[in-house]
Design a protein around this motif. Sequence first.
Motif, PDB file in Angstrom:
ATOM      1  N   GLU A 141       0.977  -1.207  -0.010  1.00  0.00           N
ATOM      2  CA  GLU A 141      -0.103  -0.348  -0.150  1.00  0.00           C
ATOM      3  C   GLU A 141       1.020   1.663   0.063  1.00  0.00           C
ATOM      4  O   GLU A 141       0.452   2.240  -0.611  1.00  0.00           O
ATOM      5  CB  GLU A 141      -0.928   0.320   1.075  1.00  0.00           C
ATOM      6  N   LEU A 142       2.646   1.462   1.086  1.00  0.00           N
ATOM      7  CA  LEU A 142       2.681   2.654   1.273  1.00  0.00           C
ATOM      8  C   LEU A 142       3.759   2.801  -0.852  1.00  0.00           C
ATOM      9  O   LEU A 142       3.361   3.663  -0.976  1.00  0.00           O
ATOM     10  CB  LEU A 142       3.612   2.440   1.729  1.00  0.00           C
ATOM     11  N   VAL A 143       3.930   1.703  -1.433  1.00  0.00           N
ATOM     12  CA  VAL A 143       4.345   2.166  -2.482  1.00  0.00           C
ATOM     13  C   VAL A 143       3.597   1.921  -3.804  1.00  0.00           C
ATOM     14  O   VAL A 143       3.222   3.436  -4.188  1.00  0.00           O
ATOM     15  CB  VAL A 143       5.078   0.691  -3.126  1.00  0.00           C
ATOM     16  N   GLU A 144       2.391   2.410  -3.574  1.00  0.00           N
ATOM     17  CA  GLU A 144       1.376   2.081  -4.652  1.00  0.00           C
ATOM     18  C   GLU A 144       0.320   3.322  -4.302  1.00  0.00           C
ATOM     19  O   GLU A 144       0.257   4.233  -4.947  1.00  0.00           O
ATOM     20  CB  GLU A 144       0.466   1.247  -4.827  1.00  0.00           C
ATOM     21  N   ASN A 145       0.726   3.868  -2.937  1.00  0.00           N
ATOM     22  CA  ASN A 145      -0.247   5.514  -2.665  1.00  0.00           C
ATOM     23  C   ASN A 145       0.575   6.386  -1.810  1.00  0.00           C
ATOM     24  O   ASN A 145      -0.006   6.970  -0.997  1.00  0.00           O
ATOM     25  CB  ASN A 145      -1.365   4.916  -2.000  1.00  0.00           C
ATOM     26  N   TYR A 146       2.453   6.423  -1.880  1.00  0.00           N
ATOM     27  CA  TYR A 146       3.435   6.820  -0.928  1.00  0.00           C
ATOM     28  C   TYR A 146       2.546   8.776  -0.795  1.00  0.00           C
ATOM     29  O   TYR A 146       3.268   8.713   0.181  1.00  0.00           O
ATOM     30  CB  TYR A 146       4.255   6.765  -2.040  1.00  0.00           C
ATOM     31  N   PRO A 147       2.868   9.711  -2.183  1.00  0.00           N
ATOM     32  CA  PRO A 147       2.684  10.340  -2.182  1.00  0.00           C
ATOM     33  C   PRO A 147       1.360  10.773  -1.063  1.00  0.00           C
ATOM     34  O   PRO A 147       1.299  11.355   0.052  1.00  0.00           O
ATOM     35  CB  PRO A 147       2.542  10.842  -3.618  1.00  0.00           C
ATOM     36  N   GLN A 148       0.320  10.326  -0.890  1.00  0.00           N
ATOM     37  CA  GLN A 148      -0.851  10.651  -0.664  1.00  0.00           C
ATOM     38  C   GLN A 148      -0.687   9.913   1.160  1.00  0.00           C
ATOM     39  O   GLN A 148      -0.650  10.634   1.892  1.00  0.00           O
ATOM     40  CB  GLN A 148      -2.099   9.650  -0.325  1.00  0.00           C
ATOM     41  N   ILE A 149      -0.227   8.506   1.683  1.00  0.00           N
ATOM     42  CA  ILE A 149       0.221   8.418   2.775  1.00  0.00           C
ATOM     43  C   ILE A 149       1.297   9.810   3.090  1.00  0.00           C
ATOM     44  O   ILE A 149       1.324  10.295   4.686  1.00  0.00           O
ATOM     45  CB  ILE A 149       1.425   7.040   2.555  1.00  0.00           C
ATOM     46  N   LEU A 150       2.622  10.062   2.671  1.00  0.00           N
ATOM     47  CA  LEU A 150       3.206  11.344   3.193  1.00  0.00           C
ATOM     48  C   LEU A 150       2.912  11.991   3.968  1.00  0.00           C
ATOM     49  O   LEU A 150       2.662  12.826   5.136  1.00  0.00           O
ATOM     50  CB  LEU A 150       4.748  11.499   2.802  1.00  0.00           C
ATOM     51  N   HIS A 151       1.424  12.620   3.069  1.00  0.00           N
ATOM     52  CA  HIS A 151       0.795  13.911   2.859  1.00  0.00           C
ATOM     53  C   HIS A 151      -0.062  13.724   4.419  1.00  0.00           C
ATOM     54  O   HIS A 151      -0.009  14.598   5.226  1.00  0.00           O
ATOM     55  CB  HIS A 151      -0.183  13.983   1.451  1.00  0.00           C
ATOM     56  N   LYS A 152      -0.536  12.483   4.253  1.00  0.00           N
ATOM     57  CA  LYS A 152      -1.781  12.340   4.978  1.00  0.00           C
ATOM     58  C   LYS A 152      -0.638  12.425   6.696  1.00  0.00           C
ATOM     59  O   LYS A 152      -1.158  12.785   7.720  1.00  0.00           O
ATOM     60  CB  LYS A 152      -2.529  11.484   5.219  1.00  0.00           C
ATOM     61  N   ALA A 153       0.625  11.844   6.409  1.00  0.00           N
ATOM     62  CA  ALA A 153       1.098  11.633   7.723  1.00  0.00           C
ATOM     63  C   ALA A 153       2.055  12.686   8.319  1.00  0.00           C
ATOM     64  O   ALA A 153       2.286  13.024   9.241  1.00  0.00           O
ATOM     65  CB  ALA A 153       1.836  10.874   7.452  1.00  0.00           C
ATOM     66  N   ARG A 154       1.949  13.790   7.233  1.00  0.00           N
ATOM     67  CA  ARG A 154       2.174  15.755   7.331  1.00  0.00           C
ATOM     68  C   ARG A 154       4.387  14.830   7.186  1.00  0.00           C
ATOM     69  O   ARG A 154       4.391  15.972   8.267  1.00  0.00           O
ATOM     70  CB  ARG A 154       2.201  15.929   9.107  1.00  0.00           C
ATOM     71  N   LEU A 155       4.496  14.415   6.457  1.00  0.00           N
ATOM     72  CA  LEU A 155       5.595  14.449   6.091  1.00  0.00           C
ATOM     73  C   LEU A 155       5.844  14.954   4.884  1.00  0.00           C
ATOM     74  O   LEU A 155       4.979  14.874   3.675  1.00  0.00           O
ATOM     75  CB  LEU A 155       6.096  13.325   6.006  1.00  0.00           C
ATOM     76  N   ILE A 156       7.687  15.760   4.505  1.00  0.00           N
ATOM     77  CA  ILE A 156       7.343  16.516   3.701  1.00  0.00           C
ATOM     78  C   ILE A 156       8.640  15.734   2.657  1.00  0.00           C
ATOM     79  O   ILE A 156      10.022  15.291   3.749  1.00  0.00           O
ATOM     80  CB  ILE A 156       7.942  18.326   4.033  1.00  0.00           C
ATOM     81  N   GLU A 157       8.728  15.543   1.434  1.00  0.00           N
ATOM     82  CA  GLU A 157       9.549  14.997   0.389  1.00  0.00           C
ATOM     83  C   GLU A 157      10.424  15.911   0.293  1.00  0.00           C
ATOM     84  O   GLU A 157       9.831  17.365   0.496  1.00  0.00           O
ATOM     85  CB  GLU A 157       8.584  14.436  -0.518  1.00  0.00           C
ATOM     86  N   LEU A 158      11.319  15.582   0.532  1.00  0.00           N
ATOM     87  CA  LEU A 158      12.707  16.347   0.275  1.00  0.00           C
ATOM     88  C   LEU A 158      13.559  15.734  -0.615  1.00  0.00           C
ATOM     89  O   LEU A 158      13.545  14.550  -1.008  1.00  0.00           O
ATOM     90  CB  LEU A 158      14.326  16.329   1.149  1.00  0.00           C
ATOM     91  N   ALA A 159      13.313  16.475  -2.275  1.00  0.00           N
ATOM     92  CA  ALA A 159      13.639  15.944  -3.005  1.00  0.00           C
ATOM     93  C   ALA A 159      14.892  15.719  -3.693  1.00  0.00           C
ATOM     94  O   ALA A 159      16.191  16.454  -3.101  1.00  0.00           O
ATOM     95  CB  ALA A 159      13.365  17.214  -4.621  1.00  0.00           C
ATOM     96  N   ILE A 160      15.653  15.021  -4.722  1.00  0.00           N
ATOM     97  CA  ILE A 160      17.534  14.696  -4.629  1.00  0.00           C
ATOM     98  C   ILE A 160      17.957  15.492  -5.314  1.00  0.00           C
ATOM     99  O   ILE A 160      17.484  15.828  -6.419  1.00  0.00           O
ATOM    100  CB  ILE A 160      17.680  13.197  -4.538  1.00  0.00           C
ATOM    101  N   THR A 161      18.561  16.144  -5.182  1.00  0.00           N
ATOM    102  CA  THR A 161      19.720  17.573  -6.141  1.00  0.00           C
ATOM    103  C   THR A 161      20.745  16.838  -6.686  1.00  0.00           C
ATOM    104  O   THR A 161      21.743  15.880  -6.089  1.00  0.00           O
ATOM    105  CB  THR A 161      19.618  18.859  -5.071  1.00  0.00           C
ATOM    106  N   ALA A 162      21.287  17.857  -7.602  1.00  0.00           N
ATOM    107  CA  ALA A 162      22.285  17.375  -7.789  1.00  0.00           C
ATOM    108  C   ALA A 162      23.418  17.718  -7.543  1.00  0.00           C
ATOM    109  O   ALA A 162      24.381  17.096  -7.052  1.00  0.00           O
ATOM    110  CB  ALA A 162      22.469  18.049  -9.546  1.00  0.00           C
TER     111      ALA A 162
END
Length: 141
Positions: A61-82
């Motif tokens: 479920e986490l793999v299939e709904n990762y963005p929604q689960i992060l949002h619901k958990a109040r977690l912020i994605e940190l993108a990988i930069t060069a």
Amino acid sequence: MGMSYLLDTHILLWWLFDDPKLNADCRDIIRNPEHRILVSSASAWEIATKYRIGKLPEAKELVENYPQILHKARLIELAITATHALRAGNLPIAHRDPFDRMLMAPAELEQLPIITYDNAFQTGLIQLIPEPESESESEDE
């Protein structure tokens, strides 16, 4: 807003799956609404990889709904930069795990404490939460 913290992948999983291995101090940091809790996009890569090869079947479920689960958990994605990627490849440590290196680099560059129980992060380059119990043992060479 309060402090920002970066979660190691196992801490992210323990938080989302309410694993009792995550101690109360770490839970308090993550649940504090004043804190910005960041999750590297490298963690998504690591979770998807481990799910694909069968090492993390409970993460479907986490793999299939990762963005929604992060949002619901109040977690912020940190993108990988060069810049992160270049630093990860050039970290002056022997540790070879690409996922760990990709977490260490932004933690160092952006001065983010990282919440982890993984001893591999004891490099002296980043702040660890919880703090290692005995740093003198890891410094003996």
